[in-house]
Design an enzyme around this catalytic site. Structure first.
Site, PDB file in Angstrom:
ATOM      1  N   GLY A  92       0.771  -0.957   0.202  1.00 19.93           N
ATOM      2  CA  GLY A  92       0.066  -0.195  -0.187  1.00 19.93           C
ATOM      3  C   GLY A  92       1.038   0.957  -0.494  1.00 19.93           C
ATOM      4  N   CYS A  93       0.239   1.794   0.515  1.00 21.58           N
ATOM      5  CA  CYS A  93       0.595   3.570   0.315  1.00 21.58           C
ATOM      6  C   CYS A  93       2.290   3.520   1.420  1.00 21.58           C
ATOM      7  CB  CYS A  93       0.051   4.564   0.971  1.00 21.58           C
ATOM      8  SG  CYS A  93       0.752   6.368   1.161  1.00 21.58           S
ATOM      9  N   PHE A  94       3.606   4.148   0.618  1.00 20.59           N
ATOM     10  CA  PHE A  94       4.301   3.923   1.364  1.00 20.59           C
ATOM     11  C   PHE A  94       4.376   5.102   2.371  1.00 20.59           C
ATOM     12  CE2 PHE A  94       6.319   6.435  -2.688  1.00 20.59           C
ATOM     13  CZ  PHE A  94       6.186   7.226  -2.608  1.00 20.59           C
TER      14      PHE A  94
END
Length: 230
Positions: free
Chosen positions: A54-56
């Site tokens: 997912g979003c880092f």
């Protein structure tokens, strides 16, 4: 976190208002899972692990709070150097996944223990090509193994968790050899800690850090190791 830089905050606020139900299932990030049965001891003083989930922003924030981790860089892995920039990766056709490169001391925290955190509180390993409100192959769950040992450990652990039916549905996390890691733009680094009041961070990412502290207190440290301090 599928948005262009100039609209990050506005889009995050809209997500929180209109699709809070699509957050990273923070209510489920509350239980321990078994340790990796195969977690070889490493004689090295320092190693790296590259994980995508997912979003880092959230991934970086979680692992910066883990004892034994010395540095976490947000970036891109899985594609080529020429497309390793946010405006291209966001198109979802570069092969890249938003990833974090974790430098750690295996004498303090092992690769298997990092995977235990990764699978239990850092993301949902049963979601295919998405995490919470973010969808696309760039948000896939993937372990980029830095060597044959990491690859074997990761594959064995996934098989172990699936065989034990730890999750209600099979794990979809991919395991592939690491071919390259490319740091993300500066404004992405330590984004969670620089923008703790952003709606996206509060809805999707801060619950992960709270879960780390609650579920794995033995691995948690209160003060994160920020990239800006390096």
């Amino acid at each position: 976190m599928n948005m262009r830089p100039l609209y990050l905050v506005m889009a995050a606020a809209a997500l929180a208002v209109f699709v809070p139900i699509l957050s990273s299932r923070a209510g489920d990030l509350d239980r321990q899972i078994p340790a990796a049965a195969a977690d070889p001891v490493s004689p090295a003083a320092s190693e790296i692990a590259v994980l995508a989930g997912g979003c880092f922003w959230g991934q970086q924030g979680v692992f910066e709070h883990v004892k034994g981790v010395t540095k976490v860089v947000a970036g891109y892995s899985g594609g080529g150097k020429d497309t390793a920039r946010y405006t291209r990766v966001s198109d979802g056709d570069t092969g890249h996944a938003e990833s974090v490169q974790i430098t750690f001391d295996p004498r303090q925290v092992t690769f298997g223990q990092l995977l235990r955190i990764y699978f239990s509180v850092a993301h949902d390993p049963t979601e295919l090509d998405r995490q919470g409100p973010d969808s696309g192959t760039q948000y896939r769950s993937e372990i980029f193994a830095a060597g044959p040992g990491q690859e074997a450990t990761a594959k064995a652990y996934i098989a172990q968790l699936d065989a034990a039916h730890v999750f209600a549905v099979p794990i979809v996390t991919k395991v592939e050899p690491l071919k390259g890691f490319y740091p993300a733009e500066d404004y992405h680094q330590d984004y969670l800690f620089q923008n703790p009041d952003a709606s996206y961070i509060q809805v999707n990412d801060l619950p992960k850090i709270a879960a780390l502290k609650r579920v794995w207190p033995e691995f948690y440290r209160e003060k994160p190791v920020l990239l800006a301090q390096k």
